[in-house]
Design an enzyme around this catalytic site. Sequence first.
Site, PDB file in Angstrom:
ATOM      1  N   ASP A   1      -9.537   2.182  -4.376  1.00  0.00           N
ATOM      2  CA  ASP A   1      -9.484   3.872  -3.941  1.00  0.00           C
ATOM      3  C   ASP A   1      -9.074   5.053  -4.749  1.00  0.00           C
ATOM      4  O   ASP A   1      -8.843   6.156  -5.017  1.00  0.00           O
ATOM      5  CB  ASP A   1      -7.820   4.060  -2.881  1.00  0.00           C
TER       6      ASP A   1
ATOM      7  N   PRO B   1      -5.845  14.105   3.494  1.00  0.00           N
ATOM      8  CA  PRO B   1      -5.675  12.887   4.692  1.00  0.00           C
ATOM      9  C   PRO B   1      -4.493  12.294   4.056  1.00  0.00           C
ATOM     10  O   PRO B   1      -4.564  12.506   2.432  1.00  0.00           O
ATOM     11  CB  PRO B   1      -6.540  12.457   4.519  1.00  0.00           C
TER      12      PRO B   1
ATOM     13  N   HIS C   1       0.808  -1.219  -0.192  1.00  0.00           N
ATOM     14  CA  HIS C   1       0.072  -0.128   0.182  1.00  0.00           C
ATOM     15  C   HIS C   1       0.276   1.454   0.344  1.00  0.00           C
ATOM     16  O   HIS C   1       1.465   2.093   1.377  1.00  0.00           O
ATOM     17  CB  HIS C   1      -0.982  -0.417   1.073  1.00  0.00           C
TER      18      HIS C   1
ATOM     19  N   ASN D   1      -5.982   9.296   6.465  1.00  0.00           N
ATOM     20  CA  ASN D   1      -8.745   8.465   6.423  1.00  0.00           C
ATOM     21  C   ASN D   1      -7.565   6.793   6.287  1.00  0.00           C
ATOM     22  O   ASN D   1      -6.015   6.604   5.973  1.00  0.00           O
ATOM     23  CB  ASN D   1      -8.351   8.388   4.790  1.00  0.00           C
TER      24      ASN D   1
ATOM     25  N   HIS E   1      -5.303  -0.960   5.539  1.00  0.00           N
ATOM     26  CA  HIS E   1      -5.561   0.091   6.511  1.00  0.00           C
ATOM     27  C   HIS E   1      -6.666  -0.741   7.625  1.00  0.00           C
ATOM     28  O   HIS E   1      -7.460   0.669   7.892  1.00  0.00           O
ATOM     29  CB  HIS E   1      -5.228   1.675   6.866  1.00  0.00           C
TER      30      HIS E   1
ATOM     31  N   HIS F   1       2.642  14.466   0.097  1.00  0.00           N
ATOM     32  CA  HIS F   1       0.897  15.310  -0.197  1.00  0.00           C
ATOM     33  C   HIS F   1       2.052  16.360  -0.105  1.00  0.00           C
ATOM     34  O   HIS F   1       3.202  17.029   0.930  1.00  0.00           O
ATOM     35  CB  HIS F   1      -0.054  16.087   0.916  1.00  0.00           C
TER      36      HIS F   1
ATOM     37  N   ASP G   1       0.710   2.833   3.455  1.00  0.00           N
ATOM     38  CA  ASP G   1      -0.293   3.783   3.229  1.00  0.00           C
ATOM     39  C   ASP G   1       0.395   5.094   3.189  1.00  0.00           C
ATOM     40  O   ASP G   1       0.417   6.710   2.696  1.00  0.00           O
ATOM     41  CB  ASP G   1      -1.823   4.099   4.323  1.00  0.00           C
TER      42      ASP G   1
HETATM   43  C1  NCD Z   1      -4.589   8.474   0.404  1.00  0.00           C
HETATM   44  C2  NCD Z   1      -3.952   9.023  -0.448  1.00  0.00           C
HETATM   45  O1  NCD Z   1      -3.460  10.473  -0.171  1.00  0.00           O
HETATM   46  O2  NCD Z   1      -3.725   8.405  -1.965  1.00  0.00           O
HETATM   47  N1  NCD Z   1      -4.366   9.453   2.390  1.00  0.00           N
HETATM   48  C3  NCD Z   1      -4.912   8.535   3.156  1.00  0.00           C
HETATM   49  O3  NCD Z   1      -5.243   8.985   3.692  1.00  0.00           O
HETATM   50  N2  NCD Z   1      -4.882   7.456   3.504  1.00  0.00           N
HETATM   51  C4  NCD Z   1      -6.134   8.535   0.117  1.00  0.00           C
HETATM   52  C5  NCD Z   1      -7.679   7.645   1.121  1.00  0.00           C
HETATM   53  O4  NCD Z   1      -6.677   6.359   1.189  1.00  0.00           O
HETATM   54  O5  NCD Z   1      -7.624   8.390   1.448  1.00  0.00           O
HETATM   55 ZN    ZN Z   2      -3.879   4.568   0.618  1.00  0.00          ZN
HETATM   56 ZN    ZN Z   3      -7.431   4.528   1.712  1.00  0.00          ZN
END
Ligand code: NCD
Ligand code: ZN
Ligand code: ZN
Length: 391
Positions: free
Chosen positions: A112, A283, A18, A238, A192, A269, A265
């Site tokens: 996703d 997120p 992930h 998220n 997650h 950003h 995950d």
């Molecule tokens: C993920 C992302 O930024 O691509 N963000 C996250 O908080 N896990 C997308 C997602 O799964 O919401």
């Molecule tokens: Zn993700």
């Molecule tokens: Zn997610």
Amino acid sequence: TVVDAAGQILLPGFVDMHTHLREPGREDTETIESGSAAAAAGGYTAVFAMANTSPVADSVVVTDHVWRRGQEVGLVDVHPVGAVTVGLAGTQLAEMATMAAGVGQVKMFSDDGHCVHDPLMMRRALEYSSALGVLIAQHAEEPRLTVDAVAHEGPTAARLGLGGWPRAAEESIVARDALLARDAGARVHICHASTAGTVELLKWAKGQGISITAEVTPHHLLLDDSRLETYDGVNRVNPPLRERSDVEALRAALADGTVDCVGTDHAPHAEQDKCCEFAQARPGMLGLETALAIIAQTMVEPGLLDWRGVARVMSERPAEIVGLPDQGRPIAVGEPANLTLVDPNHEWTVHGPALASIANNTPYEAMTFGAKVTATLLRGRPTVLGSVVQR
Ligand code: NCD
Ligand code: ZN
Ligand code: ZN
Ligand code: ZN
């Protein structure tokens, strides 16, 4: 190359099911090249690049690009994840067979990129995936439909005036997809897992003989919603950071195998989208370069996992779940190996700008950890030596 491994732990190369690498679409926050460097630095030899790129990875054009670019960079195998459906309506399955047959050989599909809201659509997707021999990863985030669900629904969010995101939102999707996988005779992987209730559902489903697996992120094993006091957007993710009781349940579940593996995950950003007020932040958190250190602190130090167990949750189990026969297995003498060397007694302090990722905002800024990846080998070639990425 001679690597002095005295006092260190040799593990099979890590596999991350992930990872968000942002190429194509948001190369200002991460590229396949920068993300590969981050992955190698974190001890990974294979990562799965999630489908929510721009455009979404719902065609073989995108999935083949991701694989090819990863091979060109050569630091880690970047396996593309395809989207389950095409288009915004979510009423048409993606051409999974075409993506699976491409050079990217897609082995896993996720929801996703385009959400799959209709349970019968998800059941058809599961049936199809089963026939193709690929895996569907469910990210269980339907509550995003509620626009102001930004923080775990509980006393902290209520006190801080942040929109609550209930545990039941995730758990209802986990329960739904466990039942759909059972009826479809298919496998499903839960991304997650973040709540104690999800752990109970996984126990129940596995007890019923349903083919369900799950991952937990390093941040959900370490952090809880007490982090929200500062309203710092760096803590928005998220699913949201939950309560200490959930953290404890997730640690126990990873130790006893109810939760199969660790998935980072990794979700980079831009500075302006994270270093702002909580409810305005996007997120997602960086994860690749800090994963091992967090697993050492949250699982090895308290005696929940030994290093053998770390090999299982960081490498062997994910390789097995997603079907990567060349990762996470014992190697023959003389065979080029995927290996990760960990110094279990190496103190280091996280400093965002020193990370290999393009984005460098992190919830772990200035935190000190006790273990570090010191070398990574991809098919015998060092991609990291003395913690330095070998570009
Ligand atoms: C993920 C992302 O930024 O691509 N963000 C996250 O908080 N896990 C997308 C997602 O799964 O919401
Ligand atoms: Zn993700
Ligand atoms: Zn997610
Ligand atoms: Zn969704």
